[in-house]
Design an enzyme around this catalytic site. Structure first.
Site, short mmCIF file in Angstrom:
data_model
loop_
_atom_site.label_atom_id
_atom_site.label_comp_id
_atom_site.label_asym_id
_atom_site.label_seq_id
_atom_site.Cartn_x
_atom_site.Cartn_y
_atom_site.Cartn_z
N ALA A 248 0.84 -1.19 0.00
CA ALA A 248 0.00 0.00 0.00
C ALA A 248 0.87 1.23 0.00
O ALA A 248 2.10 1.14 -0.01
CB ALA A 248 -0.91 -0.02 1.23
N LYS A 249 0.17 2.35 0.06
CA LYS A 249 0.91 3.61 -0.03
C LYS A 249 1.91 3.77 1.11
O LYS A 249 2.92 4.42 0.98
CB LYS A 249 -0.09 4.76 -0.04
CG LYS A 249 -0.78 4.79 -1.39
CD LYS A 249 -2.03 5.61 -1.44
CE LYS A 249 -2.73 5.33 -2.77
NZ LYS A 249 -4.17 5.30 -2.68
N ARG A 250 1.61 3.10 2.25
CA ARG A 250 2.51 3.24 3.40
C ARG A 250 3.88 2.61 3.14
O ARG A 250 4.85 2.92 3.80
CB ARG A 250 1.86 2.63 4.66
CG ARG A 250 1.74 1.13 4.57
CD ARG A 250 0.77 0.54 5.60
NE ARG A 250 0.11 -0.61 5.05
CZ ARG A 250 0.66 -1.81 4.94
NH1 ARG A 250 1.89 -2.02 5.34
NH2 ARG A 250 -0.01 -2.81 4.40
N ASP A 251 3.96 1.67 2.18
CA ASP A 251 5.25 1.02 1.91
C ASP A 251 6.09 1.92 1.02
O ASP A 251 6.29 1.65 -0.16
CB ASP A 251 5.03 -0.35 1.26
CG ASP A 251 4.25 -1.27 2.17
OD1 ASP A 251 4.75 -1.57 3.26
OD2 ASP A 251 3.12 -1.65 1.81
#
Ligand code: GLU
Length: 312
Positions: A248-251
């Site tokens: 996801a964007k957090r990665d």
């Protein structure tokens, strides 16, 4: 055979990550290997979360990877935030057939509803607002509560013969329940918008992440109910982070932008194609070089732990 018409349908709520690019590459190969036509539709129903700049960036990212499209983009005709009249028409059609009702349940009430949870964590709505009388509806409206709008689903087994993952089956009433087609703030829901748009744009191949496989049952049923021809679905595995969660964007490390600073587009396409099962190793390649050997038989069926090769 009819020409293949596929689409990219990104939601520009942030920068695209490798998982989006992975699905986009497969959608591109599906169309290009068949000499078809590809549409870019901007799924910015939630207009506030999806500013135009994000869509512009996303388009630049796709182009940089060599993933082009034949029509669509930022013209109003291809932006869901501008297509409300089309969704309204389908909504009215369902309503005229008595299939739509207002639902005043809060999120907490829906969660507390005595209904099983699906495997994917979604709640099966128990239909408690379906039987509200006109007086009960008027009373709730008078208290200022704004309803969401649900469509009544039948007790029907929907079978999706997915072109990549095989047969998927679900009973609409038992496994899904009446679902929301318009939110209480007036925004039309994803399920309705996608079915309306895929039909209006002549899309006959839908390639996307397998997290949307359960949605295919709802969309396919909406297509049938509205008198459209359902598309053929091809769901692709998800890219997972090392912790097994969906990328996801957090990665941040696996953000496309960041990788693109130190790697060429061909290296990134090679990596995605390797993960997809289309290359024996992550060697640089352009999307066009992959079209000749492309076949859904070769595409991975299981989710992929997206670990970068040692030399990256
Ligand atoms: N807009 C959705 C997303 O970005 C995809 C919808 C679809 O492909 O049907 O997750």
């Amino acid at each position: 055979m009819a020409q293949v018409i596929g689409r990219f349908a990104p939601t520009p709520s942030g920068p695209i990550h490798l998982g989006n690019a992975f699905a986009a590459l497969l959608a591109w190969l599906d169309v290009r290997s068949a000499g078809g036509r590809l549409i870019l539709r901007i799924e910015d129903l939630d207009a506030e979360r999806c500013p135009k700049e994000n869509a512009e960036q996303l388009m630049a990212d796709l182009i940089r990877l060599g993933l082009d499209w034949d029509e669509g983009g930022l013209a109003d005709e291809y932006r869901q935030s501008k297509r409300g009249a089309h969704y309204q028409q389908a909504f009215d059609e369902l309503a005229a057939r008595g299939l739509v009702y207002p639902c005043f349940c809060s999120r907490a009430e829906r969660l507390a509803a005595n209904a099983p949870h699906r495997e994917d964590g979604a709640v099966v709505y128990d239909g408690r607002c379906r039987s509200l009388s006109a007086a009960q509806i008027a009373e709730r409206e008078a208290s200022g509560r704004k309803p969401a709008w649900r469509v009544t689903v039948p007790d029907l087994d929907v079978v999706i013969r997915d072109g990549n993952l095989g047969e998927y089956r679900e009973n609409l009433a038992a496994d899904c329940g009446d679902f929301i087609i318009r939110r209480s703030d007036g925004v039309f829901a994803y399920q309705l918008a996608v079915a309306v748009d895929d039909s209006a744009m002549g899309v006959n191949h839908v390639v996307r992440g397998r997290d949307l496989l359960p949605s295919a049952a709802r969309q396919s049923w909406l297509h049938e109910t509205l008198g459209y021809q359902p598309p053929k679905f091809y769901h692709v595995p998800l890219l997972l982070a090392a912790d097994g969660k969906r990328l996801a964007k957090r990665d941040g490390a696996l953000s496309l932008r960041e990788l693109a600073q130190s790697h060429t587009a061909e290296e990134i396409i090679g990596l995605l194609a390797w993960w997809a099962g289309l290359l024996a190793e992550p060697a640089p390649v352009s999307p066009g070089e992959l079209t000749a050997g492309f076949s859904w038989r070769r595409v991975a069926k299981q989710d992929i732990t997206a670990v970068l090769p040692g030399n990256w």
